[in-house]
Design a protein around this motif. Sequence first.
Motif, PDB file in Angstrom:
ATOM      1  N   GLU A 190      -3.534 -10.947  15.393  1.00 21.17           N
ATOM      2  CA  GLU A 190      -4.852 -11.584  16.112  1.00 21.17           C
ATOM      3  C   GLU A 190      -4.723 -12.786  15.278  1.00 21.17           C
ATOM      4  OE1 GLU A 190      -9.618 -11.633  16.573  1.00 21.17           O
ATOM      5  OE2 GLU A 190      -8.372  -9.795  15.905  1.00 21.17           O
ATOM      6  N   ILE A 191      -4.763 -13.028  13.938  1.00 20.47           N
ATOM      7  CA  ILE A 191      -4.942 -14.189  13.146  1.00 20.47           C
ATOM      8  C   ILE A 191      -3.699 -15.072  13.576  1.00 20.47           C
ATOM      9  CG2 ILE A 191      -4.847 -14.941  10.777  1.00 20.47           C
ATOM     10  CD1 ILE A 191      -6.274 -12.529   9.807  1.00 20.47           C
ATOM     11  N   CYS A 211       0.750  -1.212  -0.019  1.00 17.69           N
ATOM     12  CA  CYS A 211      -0.118   0.015  -0.118  1.00 17.69           C
ATOM     13  C   CYS A 211       0.854   1.303  -0.047  1.00 17.69           C
ATOM     14  CB  CYS A 211      -1.022  -0.121   1.255  1.00 17.69           C
ATOM     15  SG  CYS A 211      -0.176   0.027   2.831  1.00 17.69           S
ATOM     16  N   THR A 212       0.249   2.277  -0.488  1.00 16.30           N
ATOM     17  CA  THR A 212       1.133   3.536  -0.606  1.00 16.30           C
ATOM     18  C   THR A 212       0.672   4.319   0.501  1.00 16.30           C
ATOM     19  OG1 THR A 212       1.073   3.707  -2.860  1.00 16.30           O
ATOM     20  CG2 THR A 212       1.545   5.555  -2.045  1.00 16.30           C
ATOM     21  N   TYR A 213      -0.499   4.499   0.846  1.00 19.85           N
ATOM     22  CA  TYR A 213      -1.113   5.559   1.997  1.00 19.85           C
ATOM     23  C   TYR A 213      -1.341   4.315   3.323  1.00 19.85           C
ATOM     24  CZ  TYR A 213      -0.913   8.331  -2.028  1.00 19.85           C
ATOM     25  OH  TYR A 213      -0.713   9.125  -3.071  1.00 19.85           O
ATOM     26  N   CYS A 214      -1.882   3.179   3.230  1.00 15.63           N
ATOM     27  CA  CYS A 214      -1.958   2.296   4.164  1.00 15.63           C
ATOM     28  C   CYS A 214      -3.240   2.674   5.114  1.00 15.63           C
ATOM     29  CB  CYS A 214      -0.945   2.089   4.714  1.00 15.63           C
ATOM     30  SG  CYS A 214       0.602   1.578   3.829  1.00 15.63           S
ATOM     31  N   PRO A 215      -4.379   3.034   4.657  1.00 14.03           N
ATOM     32  CA  PRO A 215      -5.391   3.511   5.860  1.00 14.03           C
ATOM     33  C   PRO A 215      -5.573   2.033   6.750  1.00 14.03           C
ATOM     34  CG  PRO A 215      -6.184   2.927   3.505  1.00 14.03           C
ATOM     35  CD  PRO A 215      -4.796   3.169   3.445  1.00 14.03           C
ATOM     36  N   ASN A 216      -5.870   2.458   7.728  1.00 13.40           N
ATOM     37  CA  ASN A 216      -6.303   1.433   8.754  1.00 13.40           C
ATOM     38  C   ASN A 216      -5.020   0.458   9.012  1.00 13.40           C
ATOM     39  OD1 ASN A 216      -9.099   2.096   9.228  1.00 13.40           O
ATOM     40  ND2 ASN A 216      -9.453   1.338   7.316  1.00 13.40           N
ATOM     41  N   GLU A 217      -3.903   1.137   8.803  1.00 11.65           N
ATOM     42  CA  GLU A 217      -2.430   0.171   8.924  1.00 11.65           C
ATOM     43  C   GLU A 217      -2.516  -0.607  10.291  1.00 11.65           C
ATOM     44  OE1 GLU A 217       2.089   0.332   7.864  1.00 11.65           O
ATOM     45  OE2 GLU A 217       0.802   2.285   8.452  1.00 11.65           O
ATOM     46  N   SER A 218      -2.851   0.330  11.426  1.00 14.96           N
ATOM     47  CA  SER A 218      -2.556  -0.063  12.767  1.00 14.96           C
ATOM     48  C   SER A 218      -3.738  -1.024  12.981  1.00 14.96           C
ATOM     49  CB  SER A 218      -2.621   0.870  13.809  1.00 14.96           C
ATOM     50  OG  SER A 218      -4.180   1.664  13.717  1.00 14.96           O
ATOM     51  N   GLU A 219      -4.826  -1.084  12.561  1.00 22.60           N
ATOM     52  CA  GLU A 219      -5.771  -1.937  12.805  1.00 22.60           C
ATOM     53  C   GLU A 219      -5.792  -3.304  11.834  1.00 22.60           C
ATOM     54  OE1 GLU A 219      -6.281   1.129  11.885  1.00 22.60           O
ATOM     55  OE2 GLU A 219      -7.787   2.123  13.172  1.00 22.60           O
ATOM     56  N   LEU A 220      -5.330  -3.162  10.744  1.00 26.07           N
ATOM     57  CA  LEU A 220      -4.952  -4.427   9.933  1.00 26.07           C
ATOM     58  C   LEU A 220      -3.604  -5.065  10.682  1.00 26.07           C
ATOM     59  CD1 LEU A 220      -5.276  -2.951   6.407  1.00 26.07           C
ATOM     60  CD2 LEU A 220      -6.735  -4.787   7.502  1.00 26.07           C
ATOM     61  N   THR A 221      -2.679  -4.420  11.081  1.00 24.89           N
ATOM     62  CA  THR A 221      -1.591  -4.987  11.683  1.00 24.89           C
ATOM     63  C   THR A 221      -2.312  -5.950  13.023  1.00 24.89           C
ATOM     64  OG1 THR A 221      -0.181  -3.397  10.919  1.00 24.89           O
ATOM     65  CG2 THR A 221       0.529  -4.523  12.921  1.00 24.89           C
TER      66      THR A 221
END
Length: 749
Positions: free
Chosen positions: A319-320, A304-314
């Motif tokens: 979690e996964i 991703c270039t701008y990476c919205p929701n990066e912390s949530e996705l991380t």
Amino acid sequence: MALRSLVTAFSTVLTLAAPFAAAQTEDVKTSEGASRLVFMSADPSEGRPGNAAPDLKVLALPELPEAGEADVEVLAALLRSSPVSTFIATPDSPSGAQTGDLHLVLDATLGGASGESGVSVEVGGESMSMQAFGERLKALTDALNPERRQTAYIRLSDPEDHFAGALGQLRSAIDPAGFGMSVLMVGVDAATCEGARSPIHYTLIGGLADGAPFGDDNGKTTLAEAMSWVQASLERDVAREAPCAARYSLILRGDQDPERVLVETGGQPLFPEMETAVYREKFQSLFLMTSSDSAQIGEFLDSCTYCPNESELTARQQEIGERQLALELEKGIWDEIRGDDTPGRIEVYLSNCQLCAYRDEAEAAITQLAAAEEARTDENDLFRNLVASNDLPGLRDWIDTCIACDFIDDAREAVATLENDSRVEEELSALKAAIEARNADEVESWLASCEICSGQDEAQAALDDLVAQAEAARPCVEAAGLPQQGGPRLLTDIDQSAARATCGAALTRFPGNPLAVTALGRIEQAAGNMTEAQAAYEAGMEAGIPAAYGLAAHSLYAPGNGTVADYEGAEQLAVEGMRRGDWLSGEVLTVLYSRELIDGKGPAEAAEIALEHAEAGNPVAQFFTGYFYRIGSGVPANDREAVRWLQAAVDRGYTHANSFLAEIYEDGGEGVPADADVAGELYWSALEAGDPTATDRLSSQINDRPSPVVRVIQTRLQQAGVFNGRVDGIGGNATASAVLRYAASVQGQ
């Protein structure tokens, strides 16, 4: 230490985000609402996210001006940036170039000590002391006359690792410029890295740090939002090992108020293409927020270039990963305990599992173990009995349905042993023959007598089918089948219309039912349709119906309609039919042999066939046997044997035998005394049944009957109300006429 030369860039972004503070007149335009970017000794397009909005102006400064030349250089740059410029000159700013917010991007190289000034700074190919760098930087920012000095991005090349030692000098040089936030990025030489450097300044000026989901989306990027955005961007470049990423960075706050506004955005996006790209990444990130595919999330975060929701996705990816690890741990435990023959450890798993991914299997295993314990005794006893009785189907079923299965290996071994037993092949061969013959009695007998019974399921299925088809065809056979099947003996006795309807119903239920098809052949034969009849018999023979062979043989023996009989063909079919248990076939052979119509066969073979079936209880065969003994055909004449077999046929309801037995009792025979009453009653029973032989002997041949026999008949005729003459034992026309009237009345019923 000599300064290392490098290509550097210095740019400023001018955003008029607040009302112009100086006085103005109605006919003089200000710079309010305009945005300007200044590049020095660098490509203005480096890192730019697409085309900017129309009101964006680009300025280019060839070098960092001397402190006393800053006003002139800035004015020249402003004039070059637009064909027509309007601004106001003030006492503090002779150039009149007051701007809104100032954002600065500066590329420099730290060099060795330069005299007493310490670490030097190289900008645009020009080396200067740290003090001179600070003075010129402040002069430039003053010349730009900003309303607010917002952010400075200073990208440093530090080949000799001077940064840590020069940090104090750098702060002393940068702080007087008065920026709200300064980002010091120490990275590789810009001339040697591949690709564009991270355009943090563009994304921040474009308002991305404030937009959802990065900020509160109120149109104002605060210091806190900006620091969070910059830190995430820099860390992402390092994590990805981007070719031009900073090795390490330092964010300095010139203002302690986290709510200080660094960027204000209007209604129109500064970089539309960036907004489009962000929108697409937002959509993808929202989708991935609900995904359980760690690899797919990782691919997005890596590209991703701008990476919205990066912390949530991380966090989601973590979690996964944690769930996968927990699942692997549970799987390891479950693989170890799943085969337990006691429920103890399985119950512990259920009490302590976190994900409980194997709960259903564990609960089923506990239920299975409880059921196994309850069933164990009976199940093991059954196994022993099955082995003792060589019950192959039973053992197979035991293997498929056992719960405790204590003897599962022994059961499989026993099955393998029995399957290799020679008796299995013998039994299957016998079963195959019984099924092909469509003989339900033989199939049922096979089921009752088999020892290993490997084909038990097949036998039962075949028997069920034969019984079902026989039951469906029963009304049809009774209407048109042979006497041995419960049907009429003579073709003329068949009610063709009713029989067709009955057989049609049977064939609707079981299309191709061979019993019904064979019976339908008799209907066609009764109607004179020999081609259709023979086709039906052929179908019956192909299906293994024994009676079809006899019917086909009889149609060749007595084809009717002037067709020449085929005695040899009739014999071949009758031999096969008799082998299958069909007496009509035996009857055809008996007639063929007794009349010596087949070379090499005569009365002896006929009598042998008749006697075999007579002893089996067939009334027609019993009649033939009695007749052969009466006339001495194929066997020595013997009236007592003749009486025995004819009486057996009479007792079984074969009316045609009555007249032949009565004939013996008329005059008596060898070892058989005459008995007129018995003879008379035999004739009368046959007459009542419509037997043509009895009718003929009591009408046209009445005068050949002994007087006592005639007296019995006259008495019966009087009782029936058809004879008014004297009971005198004398035949004559009156008695014969009464017999014919009675026979006609019986046949008309």
